[in-house]
Motif scaffolding. Structure first.
Motif, PDB file in Angstrom:
ATOM      1  N   GLY A   1       0.805  -1.212   0.000  1.00 54.31           N
ATOM      2  CA  GLY A   1       0.000   0.000   0.000  1.00 54.31           C
ATOM      3  C   GLY A   1       0.838   1.261   0.000  1.00 54.31           C
ATOM      4  N   CYS A   2       0.188   2.332  -0.428  1.00 57.04           N
ATOM      5  CA  CYS A   2       0.763   3.677  -0.377  1.00 57.04           C
ATOM      6  C   CYS A   2      -0.322   4.577   0.179  1.00 57.04           C
ATOM      7  CB  CYS A   2       1.197   4.137  -1.768  1.00 57.04           C
ATOM      8  SG  CYS A   2       1.624   5.884  -1.869  1.00 57.04           S
TER       9      CYS A   2
ATOM     10  N   SER B   1      -3.460   9.798  14.363  1.00 61.51           N
ATOM     11  CA  SER B   1      -2.382   9.379  15.272  1.00 61.51           C
ATOM     12  C   SER B   1      -1.036   9.353  14.555  1.00 61.51           C
ATOM     13  CB  SER B   1      -2.697   7.991  15.837  1.00 61.51           C
ATOM     14  OG  SER B   1      -2.821   7.035  14.794  1.00 61.51           O
ATOM     15  N   ASP B   2      -1.049   9.399  13.225  1.00 58.29           N
ATOM     16  CA  ASP B   2       0.196   9.374  12.457  1.00 58.29           C
ATOM     17  C   ASP B   2       0.801  10.777  12.404  1.00 58.29           C
ATOM     18  OD1 ASP B   2      -0.090   6.668  11.905  1.00 58.29           O
ATOM     19  OD2 ASP B   2      -1.333   7.065  10.159  1.00 58.29           O
ATOM     20  N   THR B   3       1.379  11.211  13.524  1.00 59.19           N
ATOM     21  CA  THR B   3       1.888  12.583  13.620  1.00 59.19           C
ATOM     22  C   THR B   3       3.410  12.656  13.593  1.00 59.19           C
ATOM     23  OG1 THR B   3       1.853  12.439  16.034  1.00 59.19           O
ATOM     24  CG2 THR B   3      -0.117  13.320  14.955  1.00 59.19           C
ATOM     25  N   ASP B   4       4.069  11.512  13.448  1.00 56.80           N
ATOM     26  CA  ASP B   4       5.524  11.487  13.577  1.00 56.80           C
ATOM     27  C   ASP B   4       6.245  11.600  12.245  1.00 56.80           C
ATOM     28  OD1 ASP B   4       4.446   9.020  12.896  1.00 56.80           O
ATOM     29  OD2 ASP B   4       6.095   7.879  13.754  1.00 56.80           O
ATOM     30  N   ASN B   5       5.564  12.026  11.197  1.00 57.48           N
ATOM     31  CA  ASN B   5       6.201  12.151   9.885  1.00 57.48           C
ATOM     32  C   ASN B   5       7.313  13.204   9.937  1.00 57.48           C
ATOM     33  OD1 ASN B   5       6.911  12.556   7.206  1.00 57.48           O
ATOM     34  ND2 ASN B   5       4.803  12.548   6.463  1.00 57.48           N
ATOM     35  N   PRO B   6       8.561  12.820   9.683  1.00 58.65           N
ATOM     36  CA  PRO B   6       9.668  13.782   9.790  1.00 58.65           C
ATOM     37  C   PRO B   6       9.878  14.616   8.524  1.00 58.65           C
ATOM     38  CG  PRO B   6      10.532  11.621   9.276  1.00 58.65           C
ATOM     39  CD  PRO B   6       9.040  11.451   9.418  1.00 58.65           C
ATOM     40  N   TYR B   7       9.097  14.348   7.460  1.00 56.59           N
ATOM     41  CA  TYR B   7       9.400  14.960   6.168  1.00 56.59           C
ATOM     42  C   TYR B   7       8.541  16.182   5.835  1.00 56.59           C
ATOM     43  CZ  TYR B   7      12.039  10.687   5.483  1.00 56.59           C
ATOM     44  OH  TYR B   7      12.943   9.666   5.627  1.00 56.59           O
ATOM     45  N   THR B   8       7.455  16.406   6.535  1.00 62.15           N
ATOM     46  CA  THR B   8       6.580  17.514   6.173  1.00 62.15           C
ATOM     47  C   THR B   8       6.096  18.250   7.412  1.00 62.15           C
ATOM     48  OG1 THR B   8       4.516  18.143   5.063  1.00 62.15           O
ATOM     49  CG2 THR B   8       4.555  15.992   6.141  1.00 62.15           C
TER      50      THR B   8
ATOM     51  N   VAL C   1       2.935  10.642   3.374  1.00 68.34           N
ATOM     52  CA  VAL C   1       2.852   9.397   2.611  1.00 68.34           C
ATOM     53  C   VAL C   1       3.512   8.293   3.426  1.00 68.34           C
ATOM     54  CG1 VAL C   1       3.461   8.178   0.492  1.00 68.34           C
ATOM     55  CG2 VAL C   1       2.923  10.634   0.419  1.00 68.34           C
ATOM     56  N   ARG C   2       2.807   7.195   3.568  1.00 71.35           N
ATOM     57  CA  ARG C   2       3.340   6.040   4.293  1.00 71.35           C
ATOM     58  C   ARG C   2       3.157   4.791   3.434  1.00 71.35           C
ATOM     59  NH1 ARG C   2       2.439   5.556  10.636  1.00 71.35           N
ATOM     60  NH2 ARG C   2       4.500   6.503  10.654  1.00 71.35           N
ATOM     61  N   LEU C   3       4.221   4.039   3.279  1.00 68.20           N
ATOM     62  CA  LEU C   3       4.197   2.835   2.469  1.00 68.20           C
ATOM     63  C   LEU C   3       3.991   1.599   3.344  1.00 68.20           C
ATOM     64  CD1 LEU C   3       7.257   3.580   0.141  1.00 68.20           C
ATOM     65  CD2 LEU C   3       4.837   4.132  -0.250  1.00 68.20           C
ATOM     66  N   MET C   4       3.336   0.585   2.780  1.00 67.77           N
ATOM     67  CA  MET C   4       3.136  -0.682   3.482  1.00 67.77           C
ATOM     68  C   MET C   4       3.732  -1.818   2.642  1.00 67.77           C
ATOM     69  SD  MET C   4      -0.410  -2.521   4.795  1.00 67.77           S
ATOM     70  CE  MET C   4      -0.998  -2.971   3.158  1.00 67.77           C
ATOM     71  N   ASN C   5       4.646  -2.530   3.258  1.00 69.79           N
ATOM     72  CA  ASN C   5       5.267  -3.706   2.638  1.00 69.79           C
ATOM     73  C   ASN C   5       5.893  -3.382   1.274  1.00 69.79           C
ATOM     74  OD1 ASN C   5       4.394  -5.228   4.831  1.00 69.79           O
ATOM     75  ND2 ASN C   5       2.510  -5.860   3.803  1.00 69.79           N
TER      76      ASN C   5
ATOM     77  N   LEU D   1       4.974  -0.761   7.864  1.00 65.41           N
ATOM     78  CA  LEU D   1       4.749   0.636   7.504  1.00 65.41           C
ATOM     79  C   LEU D   1       6.033   1.446   7.615  1.00 65.41           C
ATOM     80  CD1 LEU D   1       1.356   1.259   9.338  1.00 65.41           C
ATOM     81  CD2 LEU D   1       1.691   0.964   6.878  1.00 65.41           C
ATOM     82  N   GLN D   2       6.266   2.305   6.648  1.00 64.05           N
ATOM     83  CA  GLN D   2       7.424   3.205   6.683  1.00 64.05           C
ATOM     84  C   GLN D   2       7.035   4.518   6.014  1.00 64.05           C
ATOM     85  OE1 GLN D   2      10.669   2.513   3.833  1.00 64.05           O
ATOM     86  NE2 GLN D   2       9.544   0.715   3.064  1.00 64.05           N
ATOM     87  N   TRP D   3       7.610   5.597   6.494  1.00 62.98           N
ATOM     88  CA  TRP D   3       7.345   6.898   5.883  1.00 62.98           C
ATOM     89  C   TRP D   3       8.075   7.002   4.553  1.00 62.98           C
ATOM     90  CZ3 TRP D   3       3.427   9.574   7.304  1.00 62.98           C
ATOM     91  CH2 TRP D   3       3.033   9.629   8.640  1.00 62.98           C
ATOM     92  N   TRP D   4       7.456   7.719   3.625  1.00 61.15           N
ATOM     93  CA  TRP D   4       8.075   8.067   2.360  1.00 61.15           C
ATOM     94  C   TRP D   4       8.250   9.577   2.336  1.00 61.15           C
ATOM     95  CZ3 TRP D   4       6.745  11.302  -1.652  1.00 61.15           C
ATOM     96  CH2 TRP D   4       7.482  11.178  -2.828  1.00 61.15           C
ATOM     97  N   PRO D   5       9.349  10.117   1.788  1.00 67.53           N
ATOM     98  CA  PRO D   5      10.361   9.460   0.960  1.00 67.53           C
ATOM     99  C   PRO D   5      11.237   8.474   1.741  1.00 67.53           C
ATOM    100  CG  PRO D   5      10.955  11.749   1.370  1.00 67.53           C
ATOM    101  CD  PRO D   5       9.568  11.585   1.884  1.00 67.53           C
ATOM    102  N   ASN D   6      11.627   7.423   1.045  1.00 69.99           N
ATOM    103  CA  ASN D   6      12.370   6.340   1.702  1.00 69.99           C
ATOM    104  C   ASN D   6      13.708   6.036   1.041  1.00 69.99           C
ATOM    105  OD1 ASN D   6      11.195   5.366  -0.631  1.00 69.99           O
ATOM    106  ND2 ASN D   6      10.861   3.310   0.185  1.00 69.99           N
TER     107      ASN D   6
END
Length: 798
Positions: free
Chosen positions: A157-158, A165-172, A210-214, A222-227
């Motif tokens: 997924g993208c 709750s997804d507030t920890d995005n370091p990119y934006t 943006v968060r990517l899955m697998n 789950l991981q944040w994008w850009p990756n």
């Protein structure tokens, strides 16, 4: 059936057809020119016939011509229940997602009452169905799902995260945060660190989350994008979330095609959803601009965005469109063009099914509305190899039909004992079958909406003649006299009425099977830490006796001096000349204030010094905003009465709720002297008898207890339900409305712009003396004007 099976087998052939389902956000059918509506939505929301704000959709038009488009397709009225319908193929009586803020609960492994995830209520979701048939599955875009995103049947997924709750995005820094100021909580823009008047959200358009899955590589889950270093270097103000989604989808399609594996893409785009505009923080338009795209008659050219600036001051150098949902629809059209070009380039267009639809009506017009089909009527366009249907199809389709359709296209099987409410479209699309289904259904909390070919019953209980389509797709004739319509209309009405009881479980089976939990009052924050009631708590005899006092109180209220009547207005009551509404201000004037000529409330109102800062008067309008976290902003004009006719004008400017509270400060049997109230949100008017209900000291003490057993919890809920009534309204942000609350004896009635909304008859309302009327505001800005309290002369209906 043999013919159908043969055609279906041609469609999904050896490996099955690839399937792409584009599920847009908050877009009514009327927003697409294809549907021929005479009105659509301007940038501020509402209605317009200005062609400057009408979308242009050449790619979708071509898709509809080569494939087919459905004239009457329904979802539910708002995001969460519609997405639940899509993913489960079921209605809310099974999956329990009744509304965005009204979802069924279950007890998790720790005994906490939490939202019942769809993969628990419905273990055969749309992703699971495709996986069962051997498909690779991809989910892109908006999530808005409770639970573990890895359990919905999607391999990868993208996500442009829907979870706050997804507030920890370091990119934006295009996000928001809440901060306590002088005891109150305000919302701040992370980009500017300035307070804003909006709702808590992420930036899913420009410089998106943006968060990517697998995603293929070392990092699963789950991981944040850009990756990657390359994507980090290119990420910034010119990155547009819908573009990122499509790039990852196309990458997934390429990988599966190379592996000779069929794929299912579930693309839940944010496009269509209104949002805060980080590039223009002062903008009052609902839909931020998109990258500029231009159609030359054969294809699209996209202008590369060039956005510069920082901290709320930006220049888009004319590479971003003006705001408006029409530009969101235009960009979706561009993406459909991209999809079809990609399929042609890959050489798989002849073995791919492409579906375009939306989750509910447009914000500011139909979203969350149970009125007629404003909230449910969405576009549906399908193109698939081997279809026998082309162009306009005057049939009824429901979004619950997508899951069984995909099951049949892919060859997946659904057990006979597993209830599915949708019906596969394959027999209709691939044969000469003239009709798909007899009725379609939607829901909004307890409201049920249903229609056939001739009649529609909306969530307000009104019936409409839908045998012909009006120019604006919504102005159907109302049926008030069934003797004035045909036998066929009456027969269909009876058929629809026979269907509804099967799904009408909001009040009786709200939560997961076997789970009995106290109902969460509408518009109040859900407590996710409610423990299951203990089966047999340890109590001393005195404590048991005190707890059992609930039964005595319930018995007393079950037989009040006057019968307790809970009802919205009947049609006869609305037409009766004895109603108060329409009689004007015919009673003695007890209090009035037009807020002209001053900047402060003044001595006529009682409020605390701290809360007084919540109220300002500008240009003759009272502006109110909650500034203390633990209590709404409240002020009380001191006026005494027994029976009252309270009137005022109100405009929501970002606030979420306010209460009209009637008190007797000398009454010590209730908390804070509260006698009765009306709680008003953009969607509801909730009438309450505080004196014998929620604010009665004995009842309030029981509400705060944590040791009640299940029977006692149920009895308390029944008691509270006897002293409240809910009426549905549709209040738009930024628009003035006239509210009227009338109290005579033990009856309270409410009106909005002269239209009757709800009435409650309950003994506490008849309390002999009221010492003041209060306004309590929760959340951000709400404005008031022309406040009056009169002594009415006429009695409401009994």
């Amino acid at each position: 059936m043999i013919a159908i099976a043969a055609i279906a087998s041609q469609v999904h052939a050896a490996d099955g057809p690839n399937i792409i389902l584009v599920f847009a956000d908050d877009i009514s059918a009327r927003e697409l020119p294809l549907y021929g509506s005479s009105t659509w939505s301007p940038p501020s929301g509402g209605d317009t016939a200005d062609v400057a704000f009408r979308a242009k959709t050449p790619a979708l038009d071509q898709m509809a011509e080569e494939g087919c488009w459905v004239e009457t397709a329904w979802a539910s009225v708002v995001c969460s229940p519609s997405r639940a319908m899509m993913m489960t193929g079921r209605y809310a009586h099974l999956h329990k997602w009744w509304n965005n803020k009204d979802k069924g609960r279950y007890l998790d492994a720790k005994g906490k009452a939490v939202t019942w995830p769809l993969y628990e209520s419905s273990p055969r979701l749309i992703g699971h169905v495709a996986q069962q048939a051997g498909y690779a599955t991809y989910w892109a875009g908006k999530t808005q799902m409770a639970g573990d995103l890895g359990k919905f049947g999607f391999d990868q997924g993208c996500f442009t995260p829907g979870n706050l709750s997804d507030t920890d995005n370091p990119y934006t820094d295009f996000k928001m945060y809440e901060k306590k100021i002088d005891g109150g909580k305000l919302l701040f823009n992370s980009d500017t660190n300035q307070p804003i008047d909006s709702y808590l959200q992420h930036g899913w358009y420009w410089k998106p989350h943006v968060r990517l899955m697998n995603h293929p590589g070392k990092n699963k889950g789950l991981q944040w994008w850009p990756n990657t270093p390359e994507s980090e270097a290119s990420f910034g103000l010119n990155t547009y979330g819908p573009d990122v989604e499509l790039e990852f989808i196309f990458d997934f399609m390429d990988r599966q095609d190379a592996a000779k594996r069929p794929f299912f893409v579930y693309h839940t785009s944010h496009l269509g959803h209104d949002a805060f505009d980080w590039l223009n923080p002062q903008s009052e338009s609902k839909w931020p601009g998109t990258p500029v795209v231009q159609w030359d008659g054969n294809g699209y050219t996209r202008i590369t965005p060039n956005v510069t600036g920082d901290q709320g001051v930006y220049n888009d150098h004319d590479t971003v469109t003006e705001p408006g949902i029409h530009n969101h629809v235009n960009y979706l059209d561009y993406q459909i063009w991209k999809y079809r070009n990609k399929l042609q380039h890959m050489g798989i267009a002849d073995n791919t099914v492409l579906i375009f639809c939306a989750d509910n009506g447009t914000s500011g017009y139909g979203k969350s509305s149970s009125d007629r089909q404003k909230g449910t009527h969405v576009p549906l366009i399908i193109v698939a190899p081997g279809m026998t249907k082309q162009g306009r199809q005057d049939v009824l389709v429901n979004m619950s039909d997508m899951l069984p359709t995909i099951a049949e296209l892919t060859g997946a099987t659904i057990p006979n004992d597993y209830e599915i409410n949708g019906e596969s479209l394959v027999p209709f699309l691939f044969t000469d079958k003239p009709k798909h289904r007899d009725w379609i259904y939607g829901y909004n909390g307890a409201d049920q909406i249903i229609r056939g070919d001739k009649v529609l019953k909306d969530g307000k209980g009104k019936w409409w003649d839908v045998s012909a389509d009006p120019d604006d797709l919504i102005s159907f004739p109302q049926i008030q006299d069934w003797n004035q319509v045909s036998d066929a209309h009456r027969a269909e009405r009876d058929e629809l009425l026979a269907v509804l009881p099967r799904f009408d479980l909001h009040e009786t089976k709200h939560d997961a099977p076997g789970v009995e939990l106290p109902t969460i009052p509408a518009k109040q924050k859900t407590n996710n830490n409610i423990k299951a009631p203990p089966k047999k708590p340890k109590q001393n005899p005195a404590k048991v006796e005190a707890t059992d006092g609930i039964h005595g109180l319930k018995k007393a209220l079950a037989a009040p001096p006057k019968p307790n009547v809970l009802s919205v207005f009947t049609e006869d009551q609305k037409r009766s000349p004895t109603r108060i509404v329409g009689q004007g201000g015919n009673g003695k004037l007890l209090f009035s204030d037009d807020f002209d000529g001053r900047s402060e409330l003044g001595e006529r109102y009682h409020t605390s010094k701290a809360i007084a800062e919540s109220f300002t008067i500008v240009d003759g309008v009272l502006t109110c905003k909650q500034t203390q976290e633990d209590h709404g902003a409240h002020m009380h004009p001191m006026v005494a009465f027994k029976d009252g006719d309270i009137q005022f004008d109100v405009r929501f400017k970002g606030g979420t709720q306010f209460n009209v509270v009637i008190d007797d400060k000398n009454d010590k049997t209730v908390h804070a002297g509260h006698i009765c109230r009306v709680s008003i949100t953009p969607k509801k008017m909730i009438l309450g008898d505080d004196k014998t209900g929620a604010m009665n000291l004995e009842v309030r003490e029981l509400r705060q207890r944590t040791d009640l057993v299940a029977d006692q919890v149920k009895a308390l809920e029944e008691l509270l339900q006897k002293t409240r009534q809910v009426g549905n309204v549709e209040i738009q942000k930024g628009k003035w409305y006239h509210v009227r609350v009338v109290i005579i004896d033990d009856v309270m009635e409410t009106y909005l712009d002269g239209e009757p909304i709800a009435r409650l008859q309950s003994p506490g309302i008849g309390h002999a003396t009221k010492t003041n009327v209060g306004l309590t505001i929760n959340g951000s800005t709400i404005e008031f004007d022309n406040l009056q309290v009169r002594s009415p002369k006429m009695s409401p209906l009994r």
